[in-house]
Scaffold this motif. Structure first.
Motif, short mmCIF file in Angstrom:
data_model
loop_
_atom_site.label_atom_id
_atom_site.label_comp_id
_atom_site.label_asym_id
_atom_site.label_seq_id
_atom_site.Cartn_x
_atom_site.Cartn_y
_atom_site.Cartn_z
N ILE A 75 47.26 46.33 43.13
CA ILE A 75 47.24 47.23 41.98
C ILE A 75 46.09 46.83 41.06
O ILE A 75 46.05 45.69 40.58
N PRO A 76 45.13 47.73 40.81
CA PRO A 76 43.95 47.36 40.01
C PRO A 76 44.30 46.72 38.66
O PRO A 76 43.65 45.76 38.25
N ARG A 77 45.30 47.23 37.98
CA ARG A 77 45.64 46.71 36.66
C ARG A 77 46.17 45.28 36.70
O ARG A 77 46.02 44.53 35.74
N THR A 78 46.79 44.90 37.81
CA THR A 78 47.37 43.55 37.93
C THR A 78 46.62 42.69 38.95
O THR A 78 47.11 41.63 39.34
N ASP A 98 33.40 43.41 35.15
CA ASP A 98 34.00 42.92 33.90
C ASP A 98 34.54 41.50 34.09
O ASP A 98 34.41 40.66 33.20
N ARG A 127 34.52 43.69 40.54
CA ARG A 127 34.89 43.79 39.12
C ARG A 127 33.82 43.14 38.24
O ARG A 127 33.90 41.96 37.91
N TRP A 130 48.07 41.96 43.67
CA TRP A 130 46.63 41.96 43.92
C TRP A 130 46.12 43.35 44.29
O TRP A 130 44.98 43.69 44.02
#
Length: 141
Positions: A80-83, A133, A131, A78
Motif C-alpha cells: 500500500i503506497p501510503r504505508t 520524497d 520515491r 509494503w
C-alpha cells in the motif's frame, strides 16, 4: 456525425511520464513482492519442503502459520503506497529475524544467513528508486 474518441496516453502506458528511476523501482518492487508472496503462500499452505525447512531451523510445525501471517502483514503494508515506508521498516525487522535464525541454525553465510540482508537491501533500493520524497528525506538530496 462522427465522434472522435481519444484515449489518454497514460491509460495505454501507465508508466508514461514517469522517471526511469521510478520504473526501475517498480520493476524491482514487483520482483521482490512476487518473491515474498511466494514465501507467504508456502508458509500458509505448508508443503512438506516448508515443514522440513522450518523444523531444521528449530521451530515447531505450529509456528509456520504464524510466521506466514507475520510476513503477510509486512507485505500488505509494503504494498500500500501510503504505508509502504512502515512496511519496509517492518519487513527489515522480519528479515533481521531471519538472519538471526539462520545464523543460529549454522546455515551457510552467503546463501542463507545473508539472504535476508540481500532482500532487505533490495527493498530499500526499490523504495529509494520509486520515491523521490523518501530519497530527499533520508539523503537530503
Amino acid at each position: 456525425m462522427t465522434a472522435a474518441t481519444a484515449t489518454a496516453p497514460s491509460a495505454a502506458k501507465p508508466w508514461a511520464g514517469r522517471s526511469k528511476s521510478w520504473i526501475a523501482g517498480m520493476v524491482l518492487t514487483v520482483l521482490i513482492w512476487a518473491f515474498l508472496v511466494f514465501d507467504v503462500v508456502g508458509k500458509l499452505t505448508e508443503p512438506q519442503a516448508v515443514i522440513d525447512g522450518t523444523l531444521k531451523l528449530g521451530f515447531q510445525e505450529k509456528h509456520i502459520l504464524v510466521i506466514g501471517l507475520v510476513l503477510l502483514v509486512g507485505v500488505i503494508l509494503w504494498t500500500i503506497p501510503r504505508t509502504a515506508v512502515i512496511g519496509a521498516i517492518y519487513l527489515t525487522g522480519y528479515l533481521g529475524g531471519a538472519v538471526a535464525i539462520n545464523l543460529r541454525a549454522e546455515q551457510p553465510i552467503a546463501g542463507f544467513v545473508l539472504s535476508g540482508v540481500y532482500v532487505g537491501v533490495l527493498i530499500w533500493v526499490a523504495m529509494f528508486l520509486r520515491r523521490p520524497d523518501l530519497r530527499k528525506a533520508v539523503l537530503g538530496a
